[in-house]
Structures are given as C-alpha cells and as structure tokens.
Design a protein around this motif. Structure first.
Motif, mmCIF file in Angstrom:
data_model
loop_
_atom_site.group_PDB
_atom_site.id
_atom_site.type_symbol
_atom_site.label_atom_id
_atom_site.label_comp_id
_atom_site.label_asym_id
_atom_site.label_seq_id
_atom_site.Cartn_x
_atom_site.Cartn_y
_atom_site.Cartn_z
ATOM 1 N N ILE A 1 0.846 -1.234 0.023
ATOM 2 C CA ILE A 1 -0.060 0.146 0.018
ATOM 3 C C ILE A 1 0.872 1.163 -0.150
ATOM 4 C CG2 ILE A 1 -1.822 1.303 1.375
ATOM 5 C CD1 ILE A 1 -2.877 -1.216 2.125
ATOM 6 N N ILE A 2 1.788 1.208 0.759
ATOM 7 C CA ILE A 2 2.763 2.354 0.795
ATOM 8 C C ILE A 2 3.346 2.793 -0.780
ATOM 9 C CG2 ILE A 2 5.128 3.040 1.251
ATOM 10 C CD1 ILE A 2 4.987 1.510 3.880
ATOM 11 N N HIS A 3 3.566 1.816 -1.532
ATOM 12 C CA HIS A 3 4.097 1.701 -3.000
ATOM 13 C C HIS A 3 2.900 2.463 -3.953
ATOM 14 C CE1 HIS A 3 7.930 0.653 -2.077
ATOM 15 N NE2 HIS A 3 7.974 -0.503 -1.466
ATOM 16 N N SER A 4 1.861 1.515 -3.583
ATOM 17 C CA SER A 4 0.773 2.153 -4.080
ATOM 18 C C SER A 4 0.139 3.432 -4.272
ATOM 19 C CB SER A 4 -0.512 1.069 -4.004
ATOM 20 O OG SER A 4 -1.674 1.520 -4.555
ATOM 21 N N SER A 5 0.369 4.009 -2.998
ATOM 22 C CA SER A 5 -0.065 5.205 -2.555
ATOM 23 C C SER A 5 0.911 6.332 -3.302
ATOM 24 C CB SER A 5 0.095 5.553 -1.148
ATOM 25 O OG SER A 5 -0.333 6.974 -0.835
ATOM 26 N N ARG A 6 2.105 6.094 -3.309
ATOM 27 C CA ARG A 6 2.999 7.025 -3.829
ATOM 28 C C ARG A 6 2.779 7.182 -5.393
ATOM 29 N NH1 ARG A 6 7.712 4.439 -3.750
ATOM 30 N NH2 ARG A 6 7.696 4.538 -1.261
ATOM 31 N N GLY A 7 2.668 5.851 -6.164
ATOM 32 C CA GLY A 7 2.284 5.770 -7.268
ATOM 33 C C GLY A 7 1.025 6.506 -7.729
ATOM 34 N N THR A 8 -0.044 6.405 -6.931
ATOM 35 C CA THR A 8 -1.203 7.253 -7.188
ATOM 36 C C THR A 8 -1.137 8.703 -7.101
ATOM 37 O OG1 THR A 8 -2.262 5.570 -5.935
ATOM 38 C CG2 THR A 8 -3.511 7.623 -6.040
ATOM 39 N N GLY A 9 -0.146 9.081 -6.212
ATOM 40 C CA GLY A 9 0.229 10.708 -5.914
ATOM 41 C C GLY A 9 0.988 11.022 -7.272
ATOM 42 N N GLU A 10 1.680 10.327 -8.007
ATOM 43 C CA GLU A 10 2.025 10.497 -9.272
ATOM 44 C C GLU A 10 1.100 10.819 -10.277
ATOM 45 O OE1 GLU A 10 4.909 7.471 -9.903
ATOM 46 O OE2 GLU A 10 6.267 8.244 -8.325
ATOM 47 N N ILE A 11 0.146 10.055 -10.226
ATOM 48 C CA ILE A 11 -1.120 10.131 -11.375
ATOM 49 C C ILE A 11 -1.846 11.230 -11.103
ATOM 50 C CG2 ILE A 11 -3.097 8.871 -11.945
ATOM 51 C CD1 ILE A 11 -1.811 6.141 -11.615
ATOM 52 N N PHE A 12 -2.200 11.572 -9.712
ATOM 53 C CA PHE A 12 -3.099 12.513 -9.281
ATOM 54 C C PHE A 12 -2.299 14.140 -9.882
ATOM 55 C CE2 PHE A 12 -5.409 10.953 -5.517
ATOM 56 C CZ PHE A 12 -6.580 10.357 -6.343
ATOM 57 N N CYS A 13 -1.053 14.060 -9.796
ATOM 58 C CA CYS A 13 -0.180 15.393 -9.981
ATOM 59 C C CYS A 13 0.172 15.404 -11.537
ATOM 60 C CB CYS A 13 0.950 15.326 -9.126
ATOM 61 S SG CYS A 13 0.642 15.611 -7.522
ATOM 62 N N GLY A 14 -0.424 14.239 -12.157
ATOM 63 C CA GLY A 14 0.076 14.441 -13.784
ATOM 64 C C GLY A 14 1.329 14.100 -14.109
ATOM 65 N N GLN A 15 2.326 13.245 -13.250
ATOM 66 C CA GLN A 15 3.556 13.063 -13.506
ATOM 67 C C GLN A 15 3.751 11.606 -13.792
ATOM 68 O OE1 GLN A 15 5.925 15.638 -12.767
ATOM 69 N NE2 GLN A 15 3.756 16.298 -12.582
ATOM 70 N N ASP A 16 2.544 10.639 -14.164
ATOM 71 C CA ASP A 16 2.765 9.628 -14.840
ATOM 72 C C ASP A 16 2.986 9.677 -16.407
ATOM 73 O OD1 ASP A 16 1.281 6.962 -15.988
ATOM 74 O OD2 ASP A 16 1.992 6.266 -14.116
ATOM 75 N N GLU A 17 3.712 9.234 -16.953
ATOM 76 C CA GLU A 17 4.231 9.393 -18.279
ATOM 77 C C GLU A 17 2.939 8.688 -19.377
ATOM 78 O OE1 GLU A 17 7.800 8.180 -19.225
ATOM 79 O OE2 GLU A 17 8.906 9.794 -18.263
ATOM 80 N N GLN A 18 2.454 7.632 -18.788
ATOM 81 C CA GLN A 18 1.532 6.868 -19.487
ATOM 82 C C GLN A 18 0.192 7.588 -19.481
ATOM 83 O OE1 GLN A 18 1.833 2.859 -18.257
ATOM 84 N NE2 GLN A 18 3.423 2.352 -19.683
ATOM 85 N N VAL A 19 -0.238 8.239 -18.462
ATOM 86 C CA VAL A 19 -1.639 8.650 -18.238
ATOM 87 C C VAL A 19 -1.696 10.112 -18.442
ATOM 88 C CG1 VAL A 19 -3.261 9.023 -16.305
ATOM 89 C CG2 VAL A 19 -2.025 7.044 -16.191
ATOM 90 N N GLY A 20 -0.667 10.955 -18.074
ATOM 91 C CA GLY A 20 -0.287 12.325 -18.312
ATOM 92 C C GLY A 20 -1.844 13.044 -17.818
ATOM 93 N N LEU A 21 -2.540 13.949 -18.379
ATOM 94 C CA LEU A 21 -3.815 14.587 -17.962
ATOM 95 C C LEU A 21 -4.977 14.269 -18.930
ATOM 96 C CD1 LEU A 21 -2.183 17.959 -17.296
ATOM 97 C CD2 LEU A 21 -2.848 16.275 -15.537
ATOM 98 N N ASP A 22 -4.764 12.893 -19.373
ATOM 99 C CA ASP A 22 -5.932 12.367 -20.331
ATOM 100 C C ASP A 22 -6.948 11.745 -19.467
ATOM 101 O OD1 ASP A 22 -7.040 9.651 -21.831
ATOM 102 O OD2 ASP A 22 -6.355 11.311 -23.201
ATOM 103 N N LEU A 23 -8.171 12.264 -19.798
ATOM 104 C CA LEU A 23 -9.356 11.887 -18.858
ATOM 105 C C LEU A 23 -9.729 10.514 -18.955
ATOM 106 C CD1 LEU A 23 -11.945 12.810 -17.168
ATOM 107 C CD2 LEU A 23 -13.139 13.168 -19.330
#
Length: 417
Positions: A359-381
C-alpha cells in the motif's frame, strides 16, 4: 492465565486505537505514554473509508458511538475532477457510491473520543522515551525525566521518526529511515460558509469530498465537524526536497507559480486564498518508509507511522494503523502468558508488513498520477479513469476475518518453532 503488561509509546491516533483494542482483553494491562504535555494529533482531518470503518468496528466494538461523538461527516462520495488544462472541470469518477460512505473526521476530535473511555491512571503525558533495554523477564523503558518502568511488551506508536523504530531496527535504522516521497502539502481548516463562498456553492450541494487532479499539483476539500468546518488542501510535486527540513513557507507568489497552469480553471484561485488565510502558512514535505526489514525485535514492535509511514494519496494511513490494532488485539487474546509476546510480534510482522509495503508503494504511485506525473496517463481523462479506479482494490478487497485467521495461524507456526 498470567497478566501481560504492555506499554504503548505514543498517544496519537495509532496508540489510542490500539489502547481501545487491548483494554478489552482481561489478561492484558496497558499503559500509554505520550511525550507531549497533552495528548494531541497533528493534522486537520482523517478519512475513514468504509473498509477502515469495518476494521475499526472489529477492533473496537464501540466505534460507532466514538465516531458519532467525534462529529464524523458521511461523504456521499469522493469526486475526482480534472483541475487544470483544457479538460478542467471534467469529472473523472465518483468513488464510494456503493451505499457505504466514507467518513471525514477532525483528528483532534477523534483522538479526544478515543481517549475518553480509557482510565485516566493509564494515560501518562510529558513522558519522552530515553531508552529501551531488554531484560531477562521483559523490557525496561526509561524516560528523559529519569523514571523507569518494567513491562512484558513495548509497542511503539510514536510516529515516523520515533525512538522505538530505532530500537527495533538497530544498526539498520538509518538505512531504512523515512525519506522524501516527492510531494508537499499544506492544509487549513476554514469555516463552512467562508469555504463555500470562496470555492463555489455548487461544490457544497452534497457532503462530498472533492479531489482535483492536474498539472504538478492536487487540490482537495472536504467537510468536517457536522458541516461547521471545511478542510482545504493543496499538494504539489516537490522538485528539490530537503532531507533535513520538512517545512517551507508559502506565499501568494509561490502558490501562484505552483498552480500557474490551474489559474484558468474553476478551483485554484479560491483555494489559494483559503490556504493563505492562516497565520504563517507553510507546506510540509510528505515522507514515507520505502522499506522496513521488520516490525518486531524481541518483545518490542512498532505500528502505525512508526512502522509504515505512507503518503496520503489513497487516504488509508489511519486505516493501516486500525488494521494493526485489530491484528494485535486478535493475537493478544490468544496468548496465555508474557512468554507468548515475542511470538505474537513475529506473527504480527509476518502478516502485516507485506500488505503495508504494497500500500505504501501504491499510494506514492497514485500521487504521481494525481499530479500528472505518470508518463502513460498524463492529464488524459480516459486514462485517468482506466488507471485510478482499480488502485483501491488493493485496499478494499481484504477479508478481515481471513486476515485475523492468517495472523493466528502464523502465531501457531512461530510458537511451534
């Protein structure tokens, strides 16, 4: 059956929940030690998902009454919305619409109600831990005021930088110490009507938590204390985190720069005003424990943030501390004497650490998505929807009866060795 004496080091939420779980066990005697002059808990609000509530009711049967007295506000859902860019204002989805809503509670109010039923003579303030010394028949703890006490077990709930963690990990403590997770956040508690006027009445038609995702930052607001107060939060990517100072000053200039790509959207300008509407506004770095080799060392163990500090992105830090209390309660009910403490803590480590680290690692990754920092997701709805919804399955799919059973089986296994 011989009584087992347990010291809980730390009187925040984790320690208070554990105390409520253990005090119901007739053969366990507890004392709670808090370093501050009074019991208190840093932070504005805590979210208890429906999963965390189920767990709390297993650990503390009076949970419903405690939560009601603490002014818990049921959230119809958590609505995730895009906050920046051309799709600003578009709803990603609503979490928690299954008819079993999450609760948002002021941390201080929850701690007050958790401490209220505990006997006053087991609650000790101004007790800063100085040392932990294993002895032939238990553990001796010494405080900075020179007093000492002997216990059969010591449980550290003394936070992310607590001394009990240092004892449990020994020489490995520095290698596995908390480190910056790459984000900071700032919070403020604002009167309901002021927040409604600043952010927009349309966001207060229902008791709903809002999370706004976007370019380099995240904004959240939710309702507390029977709709008297609103918690306002700005979180953002921390580009150059300090490894020594977790706190930095916030100004209108710095927040405007952080949210520069948000300013044409519906939420950023009002939230900047509300965050700055407090004496000396600051941002605080989010730190977490990326690795911890064990939660137990002999008759000493750690729980809560002392064991598994995490970022707040999935809203389950308190939930993990509640799970710790539930499992320790189940284990302590099943040992007959202090001789079983070491096996109890080994079993606790064996079942809790793998889940907490995931859960620690999942939470950090979720933060990256929320802040638009995930390269695969970006800001795409659409990619937000695809990537985020399943991340809560890791938390919510747990069977607590099975988790307790696993812990008891682990206890039998360890005891037989």
């Amino acid at each position: 059956m011989t009584s087992t004496r347990v010291a809980i080091i730390g009187g925040g939420l984790a320690g208070a929940i554990l105390a409520n779980a253990l005090i119901r066990i007739s053969h366990v005697d507890i004392n709670v030690y808090e370093s501050a002059p009074e019991f208190s808990d840093r932070g504005a609000a805590v979210v208890l998902t429906s999963t965390a509530q189920r767990c709390l009711k297993r650990a503390v049967p009076s949970a419903h009454e405690i939560l009601a007295k603490a002014g818990a506000v049921p959230m119809n859902s958590t609505r995730l919305v895009i906050g920046s860019g051309p799709q600003a204002g578009a709803v990603i989805f609503d979490l928690g619409q299954s008819g079993d809503p999450g609760l948002v509670i002021h941390r201080a109010s929850l701690l007050r109600e958790l401490l209220h039923p505990l006997p006053k003579d087991i609650l000790h303030t101004s007790k800063t831990l100085a040392s932990i010394t294993p002895t032939q028949d238990g553990v001796r703890i010494e405080f900075e005021d020179g007093t000492q006490a002997q216990f059969d077990a010591v449980i550290g709930a003394d936070g992310i930088f607590g001394k009990v963690r240092q004892h449990v990990l020994g020489e490995a403590a520095e290698l596995h110490s908390a480190s910056p997770a790459g984000f900071w956040d700032s919070r403020n508690l604002v009167p309901y009507e002021k927040a409604k006027a600043a952010l927009g009445a349309e966001y207060f038609e229902h008791d709903r938590q809002f999370g706004w995702v976007g370019d380099g930052a995240f904004i959240m607001h939710d309702i507390l204390e029977d709709r008297k107060t609103v918690q306002c939060v700005i979180s953002a990517v921390e580009k150059s985190p300090s490894k020594t100072d977790r706190k930095h000053s916030l100004t209108r200039e710095s927040l405007t720069e952080t949210l520069s790509s948000w300013l044409d959207g519906p939420i950023a300008k009002g939230m900047i005003d509300l965050i700055l509407d407090q004496p000396d506004p600051h941002g605080y770095s989010q730190w977490d424990h990326r690795s911890t080799p064990t939660y137990a060392n002999g008759r000493v163990c750690i729980i809560g943030d002392a064991a598994h500090a995490m970022t707040p992105w999935q809203g389950f830090g308190a939930g993990m501390a509640i799970e710790d209390a539930m499992i320790l309660g189940a284990l302590f009910r099943n040992i007959l004497s202090p001789d079983g403490v070491e096996s109890t803590f080994k079993a606790f480590d064996g079942v809790r650490r793998p889940r907490c680290e995931r859960i620690i690692h999942s939470s950090r990754g979720t933060g990256e998505i929320f802040c638009g920092q995930d390269e695969q997701v970006g800001l795409d709805l659409d990619k937000f929807r695809q990537s985020l919804f399943s991340r809560w399955d890791l938390i919510d799919s747990i069977d607590y009866e099975a988790h307790e059973k696993e812990a008891l089986e682990k206890l039998q296994e360890v005891s037989a060795q």
